[in-house]
Design a protein around this motif. Structure first.
Motif, PDB file in Angstrom:
ATOM      1  N   ARG A   1       0.838  -1.199   0.000  1.00 51.82           N
ATOM      2  CA  ARG A   1       0.000   0.000   0.000  1.00 51.82           C
ATOM      3  C   ARG A   1       0.875   1.251   0.000  1.00 51.82           C
ATOM      4  O   ARG A   1       0.620   2.210  -0.723  1.00 51.82           O
ATOM      5  CB  ARG A   1      -0.938  -0.014   1.205  1.00 51.82           C
ATOM      6  N   GLU A   2       1.941   1.238   0.779  1.00 50.45           N
ATOM      7  CA  GLU A   2       2.870   2.366   0.819  1.00 50.45           C
ATOM      8  C   GLU A   2       3.580   2.525  -0.525  1.00 50.45           C
ATOM      9  O   GLU A   2       3.779   3.647  -0.999  1.00 50.45           O
ATOM     10  CB  GLU A   2       3.885   2.183   1.951  1.00 50.45           C
ATOM     11  N   MET A   3       3.967   1.420  -1.143  1.00 46.93           N
ATOM     12  CA  MET A   3       4.600   1.487  -2.466  1.00 46.93           C
ATOM     13  C   MET A   3       3.657   2.135  -3.479  1.00 46.93           C
ATOM     14  O   MET A   3       4.082   2.980  -4.272  1.00 46.93           O
ATOM     15  CB  MET A   3       4.945   0.077  -2.965  1.00 46.93           C
ATOM     16  N   MET A   4       2.390   1.737  -3.444  1.00 49.57           N
ATOM     17  CA  MET A   4       1.410   2.303  -4.370  1.00 49.57           C
ATOM     18  C   MET A   4       1.229   3.802  -4.105  1.00 49.57           C
ATOM     19  O   MET A   4       1.135   4.594  -5.041  1.00 49.57           O
ATOM     20  CB  MET A   4       0.075   1.582  -4.253  1.00 49.57           C
ATOM     21  N   ARG A   5       1.213   4.182  -2.858  1.00 51.98           N
ATOM     22  CA  ARG A   5       1.072   5.598  -2.510  1.00 51.98           C
ATOM     23  C   ARG A   5       2.258   6.388  -3.062  1.00 51.98           C
ATOM     24  O   ARG A   5       2.086   7.456  -3.641  1.00 51.98           O
ATOM     25  CB  ARG A   5       0.977   5.769  -0.984  1.00 51.98           C
ATOM     26  N   GLN A   6       3.450   5.857  -2.900  1.00 46.45           N
ATOM     27  CA  GLN A   6       4.646   6.536  -3.400  1.00 46.45           C
ATOM     28  C   GLN A   6       4.647   6.614  -4.918  1.00 46.45           C
ATOM     29  O   GLN A   6       5.052   7.645  -5.489  1.00 46.45           O
ATOM     30  CB  GLN A   6       5.910   5.830  -2.896  1.00 46.45           C
ATOM     31  N   LEU A   7       4.188   5.575  -5.587  1.00 46.21           N
ATOM     32  CA  LEU A   7       4.121   5.596  -7.045  1.00 46.21           C
ATOM     33  C   LEU A   7       3.137   6.652  -7.537  1.00 46.21           C
ATOM     34  O   LEU A   7       3.388   7.336  -8.516  1.00 46.21           O
ATOM     35  CB  LEU A   7       3.727   4.222  -7.581  1.00 46.21           C
ATOM     36  N   ARG A   8       2.018   6.780  -6.854  1.00 42.80           N
ATOM     37  CA  ARG A   8       1.020   7.787  -7.244  1.00 42.80           C
ATOM     38  C   ARG A   8       1.557   9.189  -7.024  1.00 42.80           C
ATOM     39  O   ARG A   8       1.244  10.101  -7.779  1.00 42.80           O
ATOM     40  CB  ARG A   8      -0.275   7.591  -6.452  1.00 42.80           C
ATOM     41  N   SER A   9       2.379   9.373  -6.008  1.00 41.55           N
ATOM     42  CA  SER A   9       2.936  10.699  -5.699  1.00 41.55           C
ATOM     43  C   SER A   9       4.027  11.106  -6.681  1.00 41.55           C
ATOM     44  O   SER A   9       4.279  12.298  -6.867  1.00 41.55           O
ATOM     45  CB  SER A   9       3.527  10.713  -4.288  1.00 41.55           C
ATOM     46  N   ALA A  10       4.679  10.127  -7.284  1.00 41.67           N
ATOM     47  CA  ALA A  10       5.811  10.422  -8.194  1.00 41.67           C
ATOM     48  C   ALA A  10       5.361  10.936  -9.538  1.00 41.67           C
ATOM     49  O   ALA A  10       4.335  10.853 -10.013  1.00 41.67           O
ATOM     50  CB  ALA A  10       6.657   9.164  -8.383  1.00 41.67           C
TER      51      ALA A  10
END
Length: 77
Positions: A68-77
């Motif tokens: 979930r954290e990885m997905m959040r970081q990908l969306r922020s990038a």
């Protein structure tokens, strides 16, 4: 079932180890993550879980919370 799954360290292992009881960070998660170390299809497994937004269990050596954290970081990038 994808062909890559047959090459995983988890192939033939009781799936309860990877799904566990739902407790994040529990004994099952630690054992499952240890089984993922050095797995030849770890990247494919993680990609599968991310693409399919799997919310339960250990995939590619990660918990749902970590994915979930990885997905959040990908969306922020």
């Amino acid at each position: 079932m994808a062909r890559w799954q047959e090459r995983g360290n988890c192939w033939g292992v009781d799936p309860v180890l990877f799904i566990g009881t739902g407790k994040q960070g529990g004994v099952h998660h630690k054992e499952a993550k240890a089984a993922c170390q050095g797995c030849p299809v770890k990247a494919e497994c993680l990609d599968y879980a991310l693409v399919n937004r799997i919310e339960v269990g250990i995939y590619g050596g990660t918990s749902y919370k970590e994915r979930r954290e990885m997905m959040r970081q990908l969306r922020s990038a």
